[in-house]
Design a protein around this motif. Sequence first.
Motif, PDB file in Angstrom:
ATOM      1  N   UNK A 183     -33.893 -54.468  14.969  1.00 32.05           N
ATOM      2  CA  UNK A 183     -34.312 -53.190  14.405  1.00 32.05           C
ATOM      3  C   UNK A 183     -35.672 -53.399  13.755  1.00 32.05           C
ATOM      4  N   UNK A 184     -36.625 -52.525  14.102  1.00 36.31           N
ATOM      5  CA  UNK A 184     -37.957 -52.596  13.524  1.00 36.31           C
ATOM      6  C   UNK A 184     -38.117 -51.497  12.483  1.00 36.31           C
ATOM      7  N   UNK A 185     -38.659 -51.854  11.314  1.00 36.48           N
ATOM      8  CA  UNK A 185     -39.013 -50.877  10.293  1.00 36.48           C
ATOM      9  C   UNK A 185     -40.439 -51.174   9.867  1.00 36.48           C
ATOM     10  N   UNK A 189     -34.711 -47.038  17.194  1.00 40.84           N
ATOM     11  CA  UNK A 189     -35.990 -46.726  17.808  1.00 40.84           C
ATOM     12  C   UNK A 189     -36.993 -46.458  16.703  1.00 40.84           C
ATOM     13  N   UNK A 190     -38.165 -47.052  16.782  1.00 41.48           N
ATOM     14  CA  UNK A 190     -39.241 -46.777  15.841  1.00 41.48           C
ATOM     15  C   UNK A 190     -40.308 -45.982  16.574  1.00 41.48           C
ATOM     16  N   UNK A 191     -40.575 -44.768  16.093  1.00 45.49           N
ATOM     17  CA  UNK A 191     -41.515 -43.897  16.804  1.00 45.49           C
ATOM     18  C   UNK A 191     -42.960 -44.234  16.472  1.00 45.49           C
ATOM     19  N   UNK A 192     -43.887 -43.496  17.063  1.00 46.42           N
ATOM     20  CA  UNK A 192     -45.318 -43.760  16.910  1.00 46.42           C
ATOM     21  C   UNK A 192     -45.810 -43.563  15.477  1.00 46.42           C
ATOM     22  N   UNK A 193     -45.023 -42.878  14.651  1.00 46.73           N
ATOM     23  CA  UNK A 193     -45.399 -42.639  13.258  1.00 46.73           C
ATOM     24  C   UNK A 193     -44.788 -43.671  12.315  1.00 46.73           C
TER      25      UNK A 193
END
Length: 199
Positions: free
Chosen positions: A164-166, A188-192
């Motif tokens: 998991x990416x934060x 999921x980590x979005x473009x923002x």
Amino acid sequence: SILEGLRGDVLSITEYKGKIYAGTSNGLFSLEGRTFSIVSDISHACWQLLETSKGLAVATSNGTYIILPNGYSRQLSTAGTFCMFDDGGQLYTGENDAVYLTDLNTYNRTKVRDLERVKKIIKGGHGTFWLQNMYGEIRYKTVNDKTFKLYKNTQKDEIVTTLVQTKDNVFVVNAEKDKPFPYPLFSYTDAYGVTWLTN
């Protein structure tokens, strides 16, 4: 929905150059007015859409494509592609047999790592690359490493883990723990920089 021209289950969606694109189980569609139209010959499941400096990259069950700013598409590979990561014009793709790197300026392609069916490619804030395949195997490579190393779970090997990416951090989350958050089935980590988790 069929009435608007969109066919199949929606798997990915994004806006690129002012146009909405939807990747479905039946292909890639773009919104033209109030109706969706199929894009080029991309009629296979679209797992991920990713805006790059060179165009919109599309990961499909029939390979990797790029939709160029002029609207034309180019197929970059023919092997099923599950995920992608853009590292400044260098496109990493998790495909059926391995992870590949395509230079989006020259379209030269090289194999990075033999690892089947990688579903997640992440680069952490300190430049460490992380790979996870659909069987749960996790590998990583720091900026000082030449090759990817197997991530060793400090717990029992049979415990399920996921990446998991934060923002700039990457966590290996254990299914039996609830810190820093409960184990997500999907992340999921979005473009923002917003991280989306499902349980």
